[in-house]
Design a protein around this motif. Sequence first.
Motif, PDB file in Angstrom:
ATOM      1  N   UNK A 166      24.819  -9.782 -17.883  1.00 45.03           N
ATOM      2  CA  UNK A 166      25.370 -10.736 -18.871  1.00 45.03           C
ATOM      3  C   UNK A 166      25.988 -10.310 -20.025  1.00 45.03           C
ATOM      4  N   UNK A 167      25.272  -9.312 -20.643  1.00 48.83           N
ATOM      5  CA  UNK A 167      25.603  -8.607 -21.860  1.00 48.83           C
ATOM      6  C   UNK A 167      26.983  -7.879 -21.847  1.00 48.83           C
ATOM      7  N   UNK A 168      26.924  -6.938 -20.599  1.00 45.15           N
ATOM      8  CA  UNK A 168      28.153  -6.145 -20.445  1.00 45.15           C
ATOM      9  C   UNK A 168      29.216  -6.846 -19.753  1.00 45.15           C
ATOM     10  N   UNK A 169      29.193  -8.080 -18.967  1.00 49.04           N
ATOM     11  CA  UNK A 169      30.157  -8.685 -18.660  1.00 49.04           C
ATOM     12  C   UNK A 169      31.084  -9.465 -19.896  1.00 49.04           C
ATOM     13  N   UNK A 170      30.127 -10.043 -20.710  1.00 51.03           N
ATOM     14  CA  UNK A 170      30.582 -10.560 -22.076  1.00 51.03           C
ATOM     15  C   UNK A 170      31.549  -9.508 -22.838  1.00 51.03           C
ATOM     16  N   UNK A 171      31.035  -8.225 -22.861  1.00 48.42           N
ATOM     17  CA  UNK A 171      31.649  -7.248 -23.573  1.00 48.42           C
ATOM     18  C   UNK A 171      32.923  -6.629 -22.964  1.00 48.42           C
ATOM     19  N   UNK A 172      32.930  -6.890 -21.603  1.00 45.77           N
ATOM     20  CA  UNK A 172      34.316  -6.505 -21.051  1.00 45.77           C
ATOM     21  C   UNK A 172      35.151  -7.636 -21.257  1.00 45.77           C
ATOM     22  N   UNK A 173      34.776  -8.614 -21.250  1.00 41.37           N
ATOM     23  CA  UNK A 173      35.730  -9.892 -21.651  1.00 41.37           C
ATOM     24  C   UNK A 173      35.892 -10.273 -23.161  1.00 41.37           C
ATOM     25  N   UNK A 174      35.304  -9.050 -23.919  1.00 47.05           N
ATOM     26  CA  UNK A 174      35.813  -9.406 -25.369  1.00 47.05           C
ATOM     27  C   UNK A 174      35.059 -10.322 -25.962  1.00 47.05           C
ATOM     28  N   UNK A 175      34.040 -11.156 -25.435  1.00 52.17           N
ATOM     29  CA  UNK A 175      33.304 -12.354 -26.120  1.00 52.17           C
ATOM     30  C   UNK A 175      32.340 -11.856 -26.964  1.00 52.17           C
ATOM     31  N   UNK A 176      32.143 -10.511 -27.060  1.00 52.57           N
ATOM     32  CA  UNK A 176      31.176 -10.000 -28.017  1.00 52.57           C
ATOM     33  C   UNK A 176      31.710  -8.424 -28.299  1.00 52.57           C
ATOM     34  N   UNK A 177      31.629  -7.927 -29.496  1.00 47.15           N
ATOM     35  CA  UNK A 177      32.218  -6.714 -29.817  1.00 47.15           C
ATOM     36  C   UNK A 177      31.309  -5.382 -29.546  1.00 47.15           C
ATOM     37  N   UNK A 178      30.020  -5.512 -29.561  1.00 45.12           N
ATOM     38  CA  UNK A 178      29.284  -4.358 -29.276  1.00 45.12           C
ATOM     39  C   UNK A 178      28.074  -4.836 -28.285  1.00 45.12           C
ATOM     40  N   UNK A 179      27.295  -3.712 -27.792  1.00 46.23           N
ATOM     41  CA  UNK A 179      26.155  -4.254 -26.984  1.00 46.23           C
ATOM     42  C   UNK A 179      24.997  -3.152 -27.449  1.00 46.23           C
ATOM     43  N   UNK A 180      23.914  -3.398 -27.653  1.00 49.56           N
ATOM     44  CA  UNK A 180      22.788  -2.345 -27.635  1.00 49.56           C
ATOM     45  C   UNK A 180      22.022  -2.353 -26.341  1.00 49.56           C
ATOM     46  N   UNK A 181      21.948  -1.090 -25.733  1.00 53.71           N
ATOM     47  CA  UNK A 181      21.330  -1.034 -24.321  1.00 53.71           C
ATOM     48  C   UNK A 181      20.735   0.345 -24.164  1.00 53.71           C
ATOM     49  N   UNK A 182      19.700   0.369 -23.086  1.00 53.12           N
ATOM     50  CA  UNK A 182      19.229   1.486 -22.657  1.00 53.12           C
ATOM     51  C   UNK A 182      19.945   2.499 -22.260  1.00 53.12           C
ATOM     52  N   UNK A 183      20.271   3.638 -22.514  1.00 52.67           N
ATOM     53  CA  UNK A 183      21.181   4.578 -22.187  1.00 52.67           C
ATOM     54  C   UNK A 183      21.247   4.620 -20.789  1.00 52.67           C
ATOM     55  N   UNK A 184      20.169   4.677 -20.012  1.00 51.73           N
ATOM     56  CA  UNK A 184      20.257   4.827 -18.546  1.00 51.73           C
ATOM     57  C   UNK A 184      20.961   3.723 -17.750  1.00 51.73           C
ATOM     58  N   UNK A 185      20.424   2.458 -18.199  1.00 48.16           N
ATOM     59  CA  UNK A 185      21.010   1.218 -17.701  1.00 48.16           C
ATOM     60  C   UNK A 185      22.579   1.174 -18.117  1.00 48.16           C
TER      61      UNK A 185
END
Length: 245
Positions: A166-185
């Motif tokens: 969900x986080x990365x889908x939102x980022x891809x659609x520019x619904x949020x500006x950044x994501x903080x995530x585990x580097x491997x994920x």
Amino acid sequence: MKTLLLTLIPLLFIQFNALACSKTLVMGTNETNWPPYLIKKGDEFLGTEVELVKAVFKNSTFCVKWVYFPSLSRVQEELKHGRVDMTFAASYTDQRAQYAHFSLPYREEIMLLYKHKDSVNVTSLSDLFNKHFTAGINRGSFFGDEFEQLKTKFAKQVVLTAQANNRFSMLNKKRIDYVIEDSIVAQYFTKKYDTILKVDSIAPINVNNVHFMLSKESLTPDDVATINKLIIKNLATIELIYQAY
């Protein structure tokens, strides 16, 4: 004699299973698409964290039952009351330690910042929030003391989500500006979305060891000691599970 043997074999099998699994632990998770750590396919859970759990508890007196919940906050609430026995990939905090035991660490977690390719680079978390950008994070996760303070101060700019996809889908659609995530994920999602990039101008948000988090309501210190011995016993296997990443 043959009839007696046929009667005894099922009884011996039942007795063996009872001895092999004297306690079933409920493992709570909120993730369904958190590769490579955990992916839910139908009623089955797959991924490196599942392989870890299988390796640690193999040939022990514990069995593990995986149960899905809609958010990490819900998992932690259930654990607090003993309805969930444990969860995985947990960062230690003093607040969590009030209601949970922590096992020995079993791997390191590096949290990085990711952006849409059209977003500007930032040099710090303060810079990000002071410029009125938004950041998507996993609801209930811990990202270090600095972020905890900023999360309170800039609450309206922190977007709480339940799952990584969900986080990365939102980022891809520019619904949020950044994501903080585990580097491997994030490696998986940066391959899936060519619009998403790691922010190289900022240091890792948080680097720490992760543990099993174990309910103080349902598990004893002796249970924790047993689980720690199982982790130590299986360290070589654990290292192999994560070696590719």
